[in-house]
Design a protein around this motif. Structure first.
Motif, PDB file in Angstrom:
ATOM      1  N   ASP A  54       0.817  -1.208   0.000  1.00  0.00           N
ATOM      2  CA  ASP A  54       0.000   0.000   0.000  1.00  0.00           C
ATOM      3  C   ASP A  54       0.853   1.262   0.000  1.00  0.00           C
ATOM      4  O   ASP A  54       0.549   2.231  -0.706  1.00  0.00           O
ATOM      5  N   ALA A  55       1.920   1.255   0.793  1.00  0.00           N
ATOM      6  CA  ALA A  55       2.768   2.442   0.897  1.00  0.00           C
ATOM      7  C   ALA A  55       3.410   2.781  -0.446  1.00  0.00           C
ATOM      8  O   ALA A  55       3.516   3.959  -0.814  1.00  0.00           O
ATOM      9  N   ASP A  56       3.840   1.779  -1.186  1.00  0.00           N
ATOM     10  CA  ASP A  56       4.456   2.017  -2.495  1.00  0.00           C
ATOM     11  C   ASP A  56       3.456   2.590  -3.479  1.00  0.00           C
ATOM     12  O   ASP A  56       3.789   3.468  -4.283  1.00  0.00           O
ATOM     13  N   ILE A  57       2.225   2.111  -3.443  1.00  0.00           N
ATOM     14  CA  ILE A  57       1.188   2.604  -4.351  1.00  0.00           C
ATOM     15  C   ILE A  57       0.847   4.047  -4.031  1.00  0.00           C
ATOM     16  O   ILE A  57       0.765   4.898  -4.924  1.00  0.00           O
ATOM     17  N   ARG A  58       0.674   4.354  -2.741  1.00  0.00           N
ATOM     18  CA  ARG A  58       0.347   5.740  -2.371  1.00  0.00           C
ATOM     19  C   ARG A  58       1.492   6.675  -2.707  1.00  0.00           C
ATOM     20  O   ARG A  58       1.276   7.802  -3.163  1.00  0.00           O
ATOM     21  N   ARG A  59       2.719   6.215  -2.512  1.00  0.00           N
ATOM     22  CA  ARG A  59       3.887   7.036  -2.820  1.00  0.00           C
ATOM     23  C   ARG A  59       3.960   7.349  -4.315  1.00  0.00           C
ATOM     24  O   ARG A  59       4.285   8.460  -4.715  1.00  0.00           O
ATOM     25  N   TYR A  60       3.627   6.359  -5.131  1.00  0.00           N
ATOM     26  CA  TYR A  60       3.695   6.577  -6.584  1.00  0.00           C
ATOM     27  C   TYR A  60       2.685   7.643  -7.015  1.00  0.00           C
ATOM     28  O   TYR A  60       3.025   8.574  -7.753  1.00  0.00           O
ATOM     29  N   PHE A  61       1.452   7.526  -6.583  1.00  0.00           N
ATOM     30  CA  PHE A  61       0.427   8.479  -7.008  1.00  0.00           C
ATOM     31  C   PHE A  61       0.652   9.866  -6.409  1.00  0.00           C
ATOM     32  O   PHE A  61       0.261  10.874  -7.002  1.00  0.00           O
ATOM     33  N   ALA A  62       1.294   9.924  -5.256  1.00  0.00           N
ATOM     34  CA  ALA A  62       1.581  11.227  -4.649  1.00  0.00           C
ATOM     35  C   ALA A  62       2.705  11.959  -5.378  1.00  0.00           C
ATOM     36  O   ALA A  62       2.701  13.194  -5.447  1.00  0.00           O
ATOM     37  N   GLY A  63       3.657  11.221  -5.938  1.00  0.00           N
ATOM     38  CA  GLY A  63       4.826  11.868  -6.531  1.00  0.00           C
ATOM     39  C   GLY A  63       4.899  11.842  -8.039  1.00  0.00           C
ATOM     40  O   GLY A  63       5.897  12.303  -8.613  1.00  0.00           O
ATOM     41  N   ASN A  64       3.842  11.331  -8.710  1.00  0.00           N
ATOM     42  CA  ASN A  64       3.911  11.189 -10.171  1.00  0.00           C
ATOM     43  C   ASN A  64       2.638  11.692 -10.844  1.00  0.00           C
ATOM     44  O   ASN A  64       2.085  11.038 -11.741  1.00  0.00           O
ATOM     45  N   HIS A  65       2.219  12.872 -10.421  1.00  0.00           N
ATOM     46  CA  HIS A  65       0.995  13.465 -10.976  1.00  0.00           C
ATOM     47  C   HIS A  65       1.059  13.575 -12.491  1.00  0.00           C
ATOM     48  O   HIS A  65       0.166  13.121 -13.216  1.00  0.00           O
ATOM     49  N   ASP A  66       2.115  14.180 -13.019  1.00  0.00           N
ATOM     50  CA  ASP A  66       2.211  14.426 -14.459  1.00  0.00           C
ATOM     51  C   ASP A  66       2.295  13.119 -15.250  1.00  0.00           C
ATOM     52  O   ASP A  66       1.722  13.001 -16.339  1.00  0.00           O
ATOM     53  N   VAL A  68       0.980  10.207 -14.457  1.00  0.00           N
ATOM     54  CA  VAL A  68      -0.331   9.551 -14.477  1.00  0.00           C
ATOM     55  C   VAL A  68      -1.281  10.296 -15.407  1.00  0.00           C
ATOM     56  O   VAL A  68      -2.046   9.677 -16.163  1.00  0.00           O
ATOM     57  N   VAL A  69      -1.238  11.634 -15.397  1.00  0.00           N
ATOM     58  CA  VAL A  69      -2.096  12.419 -16.286  1.00  0.00           C
ATOM     59  C   VAL A  69      -1.747  12.143 -17.748  1.00  0.00           C
ATOM     60  O   VAL A  69      -2.634  11.971 -18.599  1.00  0.00           O
ATOM     61  N   LEU A  70      -0.458  12.082 -18.064  1.00  0.00           N
ATOM     62  CA  LEU A  70      -0.039  11.771 -19.429  1.00  0.00           C
ATOM     63  C   LEU A  70      -0.527  10.388 -19.838  1.00  0.00           C
ATOM     64  O   LEU A  70      -1.053  10.198 -20.951  1.00  0.00           O
ATOM     65  N   GLN A  71      -0.359   9.434 -18.951  1.00  0.00           N
ATOM     66  CA  GLN A  71      -0.800   8.077 -19.252  1.00  0.00           C
ATOM     67  C   GLN A  71      -2.306   8.035 -19.481  1.00  0.00           C
ATOM     68  O   GLN A  71      -2.787   7.376 -20.418  1.00  0.00           O
ATOM     69  N   SER A  72      -3.056   8.734 -18.654  1.00  0.00           N
ATOM     70  CA  SER A  72      -4.514   8.751 -18.790  1.00  0.00           C
ATOM     71  C   SER A  72      -4.935   9.372 -20.117  1.00  0.00           C
ATOM     72  O   SER A  72      -5.816   8.854 -20.812  1.00  0.00           O
ATOM     73  N   LEU A  73      -4.307  10.486 -20.485  1.00  0.00           N
ATOM     74  CA  LEU A  73      -4.658  11.173 -21.720  1.00  0.00           C
ATOM     75  C   LEU A  73      -4.406  10.280 -22.937  1.00  0.00           C
ATOM     76  O   LEU A  73      -5.275  10.106 -23.801  1.00  0.00           O
ATOM     77  N   LEU A  74      -3.207   9.704 -23.014  1.00  0.00           N
ATOM     78  CA  LEU A  74      -2.855   8.889 -24.167  1.00  0.00           C
ATOM     79  C   LEU A  74      -3.696   7.619 -24.249  1.00  0.00           C
ATOM     80  O   LEU A  74      -4.054   7.163 -25.350  1.00  0.00           O
ATOM     81  N   TRP A 120      -6.612   9.183 -13.332  1.00  0.00           N
ATOM     82  CA  TRP A 120      -6.604  10.658 -13.233  1.00  0.00           C
ATOM     83  C   TRP A 120      -7.179  11.101 -11.887  1.00  0.00           C
ATOM     84  O   TRP A 120      -6.643  12.007 -11.248  1.00  0.00           O
ATOM     85  N   VAL A 121      -8.254  10.452 -11.454  1.00  0.00           N
ATOM     86  CA  VAL A 121      -8.864  10.810 -10.170  1.00  0.00           C
ATOM     87  C   VAL A 121      -7.899  10.515  -9.027  1.00  0.00           C
ATOM     88  O   VAL A 121      -7.816  11.278  -8.052  1.00  0.00           O
ATOM     89  N   ALA A 122      -7.122   9.456  -9.142  1.00  0.00           N
ATOM     90  CA  ALA A 122      -6.246   9.029  -8.049  1.00  0.00           C
ATOM     91  C   ALA A 122      -5.145  10.034  -7.735  1.00  0.00           C
ATOM     92  O   ALA A 122      -4.589   9.997  -6.628  1.00  0.00           O
ATOM     93  N   VAL A 123      -4.807  10.919  -8.678  1.00  0.00           N
ATOM     94  CA  VAL A 123      -3.749  11.893  -8.413  1.00  0.00           C
ATOM     95  C   VAL A 123      -4.310  13.268  -8.041  1.00  0.00           C
ATOM     96  O   VAL A 123      -3.546  14.226  -7.899  1.00  0.00           O
ATOM     97  N   VAL A 127      -7.925  13.687  -3.188  1.00  0.00           N
ATOM     98  CA  VAL A 127      -7.926  12.240  -2.980  1.00  0.00           C
ATOM     99  C   VAL A 127      -6.669  11.781  -2.247  1.00  0.00           C
ATOM    100  O   VAL A 127      -6.698  10.807  -1.497  1.00  0.00           O
ATOM    101  N   GLN A 128      -5.574  12.501  -2.448  1.00  0.00           N
ATOM    102  CA  GLN A 128      -4.285  12.075  -1.907  1.00  0.00           C
ATOM    103  C   GLN A 128      -4.267  11.955  -0.384  1.00  0.00           C
ATOM    104  O   GLN A 128      -3.503  11.161   0.165  1.00  0.00           O
ATOM    105  N   ALA A 129      -5.130  12.700   0.262  1.00  0.00           N
ATOM    106  CA  ALA A 129      -5.160  12.653   1.727  1.00  0.00           C
ATOM    107  C   ALA A 129      -5.786  11.364   2.262  1.00  0.00           C
ATOM    108  O   ALA A 129      -5.662  11.068   3.448  1.00  0.00           O
TER     109      ALA A 129
END
Length: 219
Positions: A54-66, A68-74, A120-123, A127-129
């Motif tokens: 869980d900690a690794d997943i939360r850390r990824y979404f907290a520090g990789n906003h751009d 995840v957004v790029l991935q979602s768009l494409l 996109w919602v996850a970042v 939601v991050q809190a």
């Protein structure tokens, strides 16, 4: 009056005017591959496995906003192309296969769009809190874009392999059915983690198959 000779086998119907099927196949594949590669390049880690801590997943979404957004768009762009590709393949196949290609392609595109939107919602800052919510959204993104999306894509490929008939060589039709089987077997990852290795095989193998099949159609 002499009766017309009967024909055997299934022959693909001529595709209607519009973008060549191979262009739509590339429009599906290239943005998806770019979403995976691009997010890995601009992010500080690869997209986490649903089986990660869980900690690794939360850390990824907290520090990789751009990333995840790029991935979602494409992946949204890729999904639209997949839907259009399914329609063109259905036009060429005809019959019951056409209905299955359209339905499975539509479901696969919808699942991939949903997966992209959930990412996109996850970042979002709001939601991050909420750590458990981030984890739940990540799992939903995996389920829709992974097992569900890949299974639907496999059904579309299998129906295309059957529907195009003589337009494809026998080994290509057999390969399409094998990819269908692998895509359905990948659903076992919901019960057994080791089966998750089937997901990239069915997904990227299916993408290569679609490019080959549409090149044959274009020729």
């Amino acid at each position: 009056m002499t009766a017309a000779p009967a024909t055997t086998g299934t022959v693909a119907r001529p595709a209607r005017r519009g973008l060549p099927p191979v262009v739509l196949a590339l429009a599906f594949v290239v943005p998806f591959v770019a979403s995976v590669a691009g997010s890995s390049i601009i992010g500080d880690a690869t997209f986490p496995s649903p089986f990660a801590a869980d900690a690794d997943i939360r850390r990824y979404f907290a520090g990789n906003h751009d990333a995840v957004v790029l991935q979602s768009l494409l992946q949204c762009v890729s999904s639209v192309a997949l839907l259009l590709l399914a329609v063109r393949l259905a036009e060429a196949a005809g019959g019951a296969a056409a209905r299955l290609i359209t339905a499975a392609g539509g479901v696969a595109a919808a699942f991939h769009v949903l997966s992209a939107m959930v990412g996109w919602v996850a970042v979002r800052d709001a939601v991050q809190a909420d750590g458990p919510l981030v984890r739940a959204l990540h799992d939903l993104a995996f389920l829709t874009g992974g097992p569900a999306g890949v299974a639907a894509l496999g059904v579309m490929i299998g129906a295309t392999a059957a529907g195009l008939g003589a337009a494809l060589p026998g080994w290509a039709r057999a390969a399409g059915l094998v990819l269908l089987a692998l895509a359905l077997l990948s659903l076992l990852c919901l019960a057994a983690q080791p089966a998750a290795f089937l997901l990239p095989i069915a997904r990227f193998g299916g993408m290569l198959w679609l490019i080959f099949a549409t090149v044959r159609m274009t020729r």
